[in-house]
Design a protein around this motif. Structure first.
Motif, short mmCIF file in Angstrom:
data_model
loop_
_atom_site.label_atom_id
_atom_site.label_comp_id
_atom_site.label_asym_id
_atom_site.label_seq_id
_atom_site.Cartn_x
_atom_site.Cartn_y
_atom_site.Cartn_z
N SER A 66 51.14 45.56 60.11
CA SER A 66 50.43 46.49 60.85
C SER A 66 48.94 47.12 60.36
O SER A 66 48.45 48.04 60.66
N ALA A 67 48.59 46.08 59.33
CA ALA A 67 47.24 46.50 58.69
C ALA A 67 46.05 45.75 59.59
O ALA A 67 44.58 46.12 59.15
N TYR A 68 46.12 44.99 60.38
CA TYR A 68 44.95 44.30 61.18
C TYR A 68 44.15 43.18 60.39
O TYR A 68 43.12 43.28 60.64
N ARG A 79 40.06 54.53 67.92
CA ARG A 79 41.04 55.52 68.30
C ARG A 79 40.54 56.09 69.79
O ARG A 79 39.40 56.48 69.85
N LEU A 103 45.47 53.40 69.14
CA LEU A 103 44.62 52.71 68.05
C LEU A 103 44.57 51.27 68.31
O LEU A 103 45.49 50.56 68.22
N HIS A 104 43.39 50.78 68.29
CA HIS A 104 43.05 49.47 68.06
C HIS A 104 43.69 48.61 69.33
O HIS A 104 44.46 47.40 68.85
N LEU A 210 42.40 62.11 63.40
CA LEU A 210 41.13 61.14 63.19
C LEU A 210 40.41 60.76 64.39
O LEU A 210 39.85 59.84 64.59
N ASP A 250 37.07 57.11 56.31
CA ASP A 250 37.72 56.23 57.54
C ASP A 250 37.09 57.17 58.52
O ASP A 250 37.51 57.93 59.42
N PHE A 295 45.16 53.49 53.72
CA PHE A 295 46.64 53.30 54.23
C PHE A 295 47.46 52.10 53.65
O PHE A 295 48.69 52.14 53.68
C1 GLA Z 1 40.85 51.44 61.09
C2 GLA Z 1 41.19 52.78 61.32
C3 GLA Z 1 42.07 53.45 60.32
C4 GLA Z 1 43.33 52.41 60.09
C5 GLA Z 1 43.03 51.02 59.86
C6 GLA Z 1 44.27 50.29 59.94
O1 GLA Z 1 39.92 51.09 60.24
O2 GLA Z 1 39.99 53.62 61.38
O3 GLA Z 1 42.31 54.45 60.48
O4 GLA Z 1 44.07 52.60 61.26
O5 GLA Z 1 42.08 50.57 61.01
O6 GLA Z 1 45.23 50.49 58.87
#
Ligand code: GLA
Length: 352
Positions: A66-68, A79, A103-104, A210, A250, A295
């Protein structure tokens, strides 16, 4: 450029890996799942070549993580408040996948789909083009969107990322590249000693979720002032409300040199004093998200079995501002039929 099999998805489709290499020794590996950069190897000041991006050893990590890591995220990078926005009088509701927010790109964003790949000829440098067609209504977004992302590795150690998107209905589009960089090439260590410079005098402060409040505030006198190079770790624990909300950095910085679509300008510079590796980010986008890997918590087992702890990598995501669809004063992410979305972002590597 012959692909190899990287893994097989649950539905039987094969995921392929491509290798791009220039004649000076820089290489990049990329898979068609998520158009994901799985490695990016660049020399240090003594010519030692090391991988400088976080990732997984196998497809499983990319499918379940889940970290992309390394992926193209979209349709909307970052977001959208409550996952809602209004376009031409209609309200749209996107998947809420980050608390009440979107998100994303949602649950199954562009990072979790298989793209079509084609070797891109013509530029003289190794290049690959990924194409994904996102159906109307996917994750709640209106319109069928086709996005092409081209990665080109140049002889002077730049990775050029070009995006081109079209739609058949008015929609929003704001894809970005979500590589986590650690220029030391040692993923047991953190990025706190890296020096960062961001070409920005202001940023968009956020609330507890955020989501930008809508304000644009000066960086001056805050730990978000990266107008001159500063160590990331120097002020990251400062008692400053915005840092507490993000668990570190962030935020979206408002790029000073942005003049309008298509004009490429320098956005940021990241330097690792230990290895001498320097990365310069240039883009035609108005904003950049600097995310300091807050995260990451050691649960993601990365390449070579290394568990990625907090702040082992950082992202510099070029973008229009988060929640722009709900912020009339922010640059627009709206895309209409007949128009083309375009973005060029360049990660230039050198040493000092
Ligand atoms: C982005 C977001 C973060 C977090 C990461 C993935 O950079 O701004 O808040 O969600 O992606 O973990």
């Amino acid at each position: 450029m012959e692909p190899t099999t990287f893994g097989v998805l649950a539905d039987g489709r094969e995921v392929r890996q491509y290798v791009l290499a220039n004649s000076t020794g820089m290489t990049m590996q990329v898979i068609d799942y998520g158009a994901t950069i799985t490695s990016l190897s660049v020399p240090d000041r003594n010519g030692n070549i090391r991988d400088v991006v976080l990732g997984y050893d196998s497809l499983d990590g990319y499918v379940n993580g889940s970290a992309y890591f390394g992926a193209v995220v979209g349709r909307y990078g970052n977001r959208i408040g409550k996952g809602r926005f209004t376009l031409d009088g209609s309200e749209y509701r996107l998947t809420a996948n980050d608390g009440e927010n979107h998100l994303h790109g949602g649950k199954v964003g562009f990072n979790k789909v298989l793209w079509d790949a084609a070797v891109a000829e013509g530029s003289g440098s190794p290049a690959i083009r990924f194409t994904y067609t996102s159906p109307d209504g996917e994750e709640g977004y209106p319109g069928t969107v086709t996005l092409k992302v081209t990665y080109t590795l140049t002889e002077d150690n730049a990775l050029r990322v070009e995006y081109e998107g079209v739609t058949d209905r008015t929609t929003i589009l704001n894809p970005t590249q979500h590589s986590y960089f650690n220029l030391t090439g040692n993923f047991n260590g953190k990025i706190l000693d890296h020096l960062l410079m961001i070409e920005a005098d202001s940023y968009t402060p956020v609330d507890a979720g955020l989501i930008p409040t809508g304000d644009v505030l000066p960086v001056e006198g805050t730990p978000l002032d990266f107008r001159a190079p500063r160590a990331i770790g120097e002020r990251i624990e400062d008692a400053f409300g915005q840092l507490a909300l993000g668990g570190g950095y962030d935020h979206n910085w408002v790029l000073r040199n942005y003049t309008g679509p298509g004009e490429i300008h320098k956005a940021a510079e990241l330097y690792d004093p230990e290895s001498g590796r320097l990365m310069t980010v240039s883009t035609d986008q108005p904003g950049i998200q600097f995310y300091s890997g807050n995260f990451l918590d050691g649960t993601a087992k990365g390449k070579n079995g290394i568990a990625y702890g907090r702040r082992t990598g950082l992202c510099l995501e070029t973008q229009v501002f988060p929640d722009s669809p709900n912020k009339p004063d922010f640059p627009s992410a709206t895309l209409k039929p007949g128009q083309a979305y375009r973005q060029t972002t360049i990660y230039q590597f050198s040493t000092r």
